[in-house]
Design a protein around this motif. Structure first.
Motif, short mmCIF file in Angstrom:
data_model
loop_
_atom_site.label_atom_id
_atom_site.label_comp_id
_atom_site.label_asym_id
_atom_site.label_seq_id
_atom_site.Cartn_x
_atom_site.Cartn_y
_atom_site.Cartn_z
N UNK A 153 57.47 -24.39 -36.82
CA UNK A 153 57.91 -24.40 -36.72
C UNK A 153 58.83 -26.22 -36.08
N UNK A 154 60.08 -26.41 -35.82
CA UNK A 154 60.16 -27.86 -35.46
C UNK A 154 59.31 -29.05 -35.04
N UNK A 155 58.59 -28.36 -34.00
CA UNK A 155 57.52 -28.95 -33.56
C UNK A 155 56.35 -28.96 -34.15
N UNK A 156 55.92 -28.31 -35.47
CA UNK A 156 54.85 -28.77 -36.41
C UNK A 156 55.41 -29.18 -37.52
N UNK A 157 56.53 -29.63 -37.87
CA UNK A 157 56.74 -30.30 -39.05
C UNK A 157 56.40 -30.48 -40.62
N UNK A 158 55.94 -29.14 -40.75
CA UNK A 158 55.79 -28.16 -41.93
C UNK A 158 55.32 -27.20 -41.81
N UNK B 219 52.41 -33.04 -36.92
CA UNK B 219 51.86 -32.54 -35.92
C UNK B 219 53.58 -33.17 -34.78
N UNK B 220 54.18 -32.88 -34.44
CA UNK B 220 55.54 -33.60 -33.24
C UNK B 220 54.13 -34.28 -31.91
N UNK B 221 54.95 -35.54 -32.00
CA UNK B 221 54.13 -36.58 -31.07
C UNK B 221 54.20 -36.86 -29.33
N UNK B 222 55.35 -36.00 -29.15
CA UNK B 222 55.96 -36.20 -28.19
C UNK B 222 57.62 -35.38 -27.57
#
Ligand code: PRX
Length: 630
Positions: free
Chosen positions: A399-404, A456-459
Motif C-alpha cells: 500500500x501507499x502507507x507501507x512504502x514497499x 512504514x509511513x510515519x504520519x
C-alpha cells in the motif's frame, strides 16, 4: 548479500525468523545496502501505542546520492533510464547514470533558482518522462519534500493537494501524451492556481511536447532557462527527515498526504526491489506504473535506482496504438523484469494471445503484479502466455502507507494463482476478527501488521491525529491495512479486497466519500451514495446512486453533467461507470444509508439483500431493484 538467487527455501525461512527475532541486528545489516554519511547505531524505535515510528534515527544519508552519485564510479556508463515515448515513432532516449546525474543536477539548480530550499514542499505534476523522475531525485538531493500528483488528476484535485501540503512550488511540463491524446498539464496547473486561496511562488515548466501554453510572467519559469550545470552537493539528511508526501484516498474525508521519511524508506525500497525481482546487474526492469502513484515512487524512482538497475520509463498506455505495445517495448529493450497491474493484464488478455505470441518476449525472466487482487484466470494467462510458462509471477501486496512490498511470493518459491504469498522479512501480518481477536492458522478476517517495518509511513502530512485514527484505532496497538485477507493452511495470504469504503478501480484507490461529495456539489443533486461492483477489466467499477433535487428529472442530460462534474472535481479515473437515479436511498430509521443493500443491488444480487426490516421505508428497495433492471 544483495542477491537472493542462491538462497534455499530453508535459508529464506531462517532469514525471515531472524528478521523478527533479532530485528535490530538484522536491520542494521540490511542498512548497509545504502551509503550513509553517518551509519545508524540503532535500527527500529517504533511503537503503535502511542504511535511513534522511527527507524535508523541517528543515521544520516541522502537518497539521491544513493540512487545516482554512488553508482557513477563503476556504473556511470550503464543505462539508468530507457525513455520510451507514448508514440512509437517519437524520440526514444537512453540516459546513463552519468546522464541522469547531469539531468538531476540541472533540475536541482533549477529548483534552487526558483527559490526552493531544504524542507520546502514541491508539487510535481508531470508526464512519465525522465524529467519527472529527475524532479523527484532533485528534491531528495537538496532536501526538499516532493508531493507528486498524478497527471490524470483534475485542476481541483491538484489545487487541494497543493494547499494541503502548503507547497509554494510546482514542477510541470507544457503537456503530456497518453494513448495519442494530449494531457494539458500546464493548462491544468494554471486552472488549479486560478482557484481561490491557491497561490504558489513559482511554476517550473519542462518543455516536452512543444504545445502552445499560457504564461504568467513572474511566476512561470522554463526549466531550460533557469537550469545550470553548477555542482549541487547532496544535502546530508537525518534518517527521519521527510522525503515525500503522497496523497491517497481513505474511507472518509479528503485524500491524505501520507508521509514517508528518508532512511527507513530507502532501506525498505532497496531491499524489497532487490529481493522481489531477484535483481541482477544485467537485468532490464520495467514497471509500468506512473510516478503519480506509490508504485512509481518505490519501484521507478527509488528501488531500482538505489540498486543501480537499468529500467524503462514509458509514457504511454498498454493498448495504443495496438494491444502489442507493451510487448514491443519489452522486445525493444530486452526487458527481463516486468511489473504491471492486473487491470492491464485483463485488458490485454481480452485482446487474445496473438499480440503476445507474435512477439518474442524471450528476454522476460520475472513477471510482477501489483495494485489489486489478481483473478486466477488473469494470473494464469500472465504466467502461461506472457511468461511462456517459464517466468515466476510475483503478486506483490502492499500500500501507499507501507512504502514497499509486504506480502509476495519471491521468485523461486512456490506460488498459487491468486494468492499474494508470504510476508517479506520484517513483516508480521495478523488476521484479526471484528473484535480484534487474533486468529491463528488458516483463517479469514481483517489484515493487520503487528510491528513496524522500516518503510512504514510515519504520519499524515499536517494531521498526525488522522494518522492515528485511520490506521491504529480500529485495532489498538496494530496497524490496520483496511484489507480483508485469508491465510490458508500453507501460510499463504489471499487478499480479498478492501473492507472499508475504499474502491479499487483499475488499481487506483478511491474513496466513495470523495466521489459522493463531487456529486452532491452539483446544484441539481440532493443526495448521492457510491459503491463498488465487480468489473471485468477494472476489477471494481463505480456505481453511483443519485437522488436529484425535488422537481429535477434524472435524465441523460443530468447523467452527462454529473459525469463531467466528477471528472472536473477529481479526474477521469473517478468517473462513475453507472449512474442510477433514484427518488430515495435506503436508510435506517436513524437516517444512515444502508450501503450493504446498495452494494448487493449494484452487483445484481437481489436474493441476498439480508435483513431489510430496519429500513425506514422498505419500498425504496423494490424501486431500486426495478431501476437496476430497467
Ligand atoms: O486493497 C489493497 C490493494 O491496493 C490497496 C493499496 O492501494 P494503494 O495505496 O494505491 O497502493 C497500490 C500499489 C501498492 C491495498 O490496500 N492491493 C495492492 N496490491 C494488491 C492489492 N490487493 C490484492 N493484491 C495485491 N497484490
Amino acid at each position: 548479500m544483495h542477491s537472493r538467487a542462491d538462497r534455499t527455501e530453508n535459508e529464506m525461512n531462517d532469514r525471515y525468523a531472524r528478521s523478527l527475532d533479532d530485528a535490530d541486528a538484522f536491520w542494521l545489516e540490511e542498512a548497509k545496502r545504502l551509503d550513509w554519511d553517518r551509519f545508524p547505531s540503532k535500527a527500529g524505535n517504533a511503537s503503535f501505542d502511542p504511535v511513534d515510528i522511527k527507524w535508523f534515527e541517528d543515521g544520516r544519508l541522502n537518497l539521491c546520492h544513493n540512487a545516482i552519485d554512488r553508482h557513477l564510479a563503476d556504473k556511470g556508463d550503464k543505462v539508468a533510464l530507457h525513455f520510451e515515448p507514448d508514440d512509437p515513432k517519437g524520440e526514444a532516449r537512453s540516459l546513463t547514470f552519468s546522464d541522469l546525474h547531469a539531468l538531476v543536477v540541472r533540475m536541482a539548480n533549477a529548483l534552487k533558482a526558483i527559490g526552493v530550499a531544504k524542507g520546502d514542499r514541491v508539487t510535481i505534476y508531470m508526464p512519465m518522462v525522465p524529467e519527472g523522475v529527475a524532479a523527484m531525485l532533485a528534491c531528495a538531493r537538496i532536501g526538499a519534500v516532493h508531493s507528486v500528483v498524478f497527471g490524470g488528476f483534475s485542476p481541483s484535485a491538484l489545487a487541494g493537494r497543493i494547499v494541503d501540503c502548503e507547497s509554494r512550488f510546482v514542477v510541470t511540463a507544457d503537456a503530456g501524451r497518453r494513448g495519442g491524446k494530449p494531457v494539458a498539464l500546464k493548462a491544468n496547473v494554471d486552472a488549479a492556481l486560478a482557484q481561490d486561496g491557491v497561490e504558489v511562488e513559482a511554476v517550473l515548466v519542462v518543455r516536452h511536447t512543444g504545445d502552445e501554453i499560457d504564461w504568467v510572467e513572474g511566476r512561470d519559469r522554463w526549466f531550460d532557462e533557469v537550469a545550470s550545470d553548477d555542482p549541487v552537493p547532496c544535502e546530508e539528511m537525518d534518517a527521519e527527515d521527510p522525503l515525500f508526501a503522497l496523497y491517497t484516498s481513505g474511507s472518509t474525508g479528503k485524500p491524505k498526504g501520507v508521509l514517508h521519511t528518508t532512511g527507513g524508506y530507502g532501506v525498505w525500497t532497496a531491499l524489497t526491489f532487490a529481493e522481489v525481482f531477484d535483481h541482477r546487474p544485467d537485468d532490464v526492469y520495467w514497471c509500468t506504473a506512473d510516478i503519480g502513484w506509490i508504485t512509481g515512487h518505490s519501484y521507478v524512482a527509488y528501488g531500482p535506482l538505489l540498486n543501480g538497475a537499468t529500467q524503462v520509463v514509458f509514457e504511454g498506455v498498454p493498448t495504443w496504438p495496438d494491444a502489442g505495445r507493451f510487448w514491443d517495448v519489452c522486445d525493444k529493450y530486452g526487458v527481463t523484469l516486468f511489473y504491471t497491474a492486473p487491470t492491464a493484464i485483463r485488458a490485454l488478455m481480452r485482446e487474445g494471445d496473438d499480440p503476445v505470441t507474435s512477439r518474442s518476449l524471450d528476454s522476460l525472466r520475472i513477471l510482477g503484479t501489483v495494485g489489486e487482487p489478481i483473478n486466477p484466470e488473469a494470473w494464469r494467462w500472465y504466467s502461461e502466455v506472457v511468461g511462456n510458462g517459464r517466468c515466476p509471477v510475483v503478486d506483490t501486496w502492499w500500500q501507499t502507507e507501507t512504502g514497499g512490498v509486504m506480502i509476495t511470493s519471491l521468485p523461486g518459491t512456490p506460488t498459487k494463482p491468486g494468492a499474494a504469498g508470504r510476508p517479506m522479512v520484517g513483516v508480521e501480518p495478523l488476521i484479526v476478527d471484528g473484535e480484534g481477536a487474533v486468529l491463528k492458522c488458516a483463517a479469514e478476517g481483517n489484515l493487520c501488521i503487528a510491528r513496524s517495518w522500516p518503510g512504514q509511513a510515519r504520519t499524515v502530512y499536517g494531521d498526525h491525529q488522522r494518522f492515528i485514527d485511520t490506521y491504529f484505532s480500529t485495532f489498538p496497538g496494530r496497524y490496520f491495512t483496511g484489507d480483508g485477507c485469508r491465510r490458508d493452511e500453507d501460510g499463504f495470504y489471499w487478499i480479498t479486497g478492501r473492507v472499508d469504503d475504499v474502491l479499487n478501480v483499475s488499481g487506483h484507490r478511491m474513496g466513495t466519500a470523495e466521489i459522493e461529495s463531487a456529486l452532491v456539489a452539483h446544484p441539481k443533486v440532493a443526495e448521492a451514495a457510491v459503491v463498488g461492483y465487480p468489473h471485468d477489466i477494472k476489477g471494481q467499477g463505480i456505481y453511483a446512486y443519485v437522488t436529484p433535487m425535488e422537481g429535477i428529472e434524472g435524465d441523460d442530460a443530468l447523467d452527462a453533467e454529473l459525469r463531467q462534474q466528477v471528472r472536473g472535481d477529481i479526474g477521469p479515473i473517478a468517473t462513475p461507470d453507472h449512474l442510477h437515479f433514484t427518488a430515495a436511498l435506503p436508510k435506517t430509521r436513524s437516517g444512515k444509508i444502508m450501503r450493504r443493500i446498495l452494494r448487493k443491488i449494484a452487483e445484481n444480487d437481489y436474493g441476498a439483500l439480508g435483513d431489510t426490516s430496519t429500513l425506514a421505508d422498505p419500498s425504496v428497495v423494490d424501486a431500486l431493484i426495478e431501476g437496476r433492471k430497467s
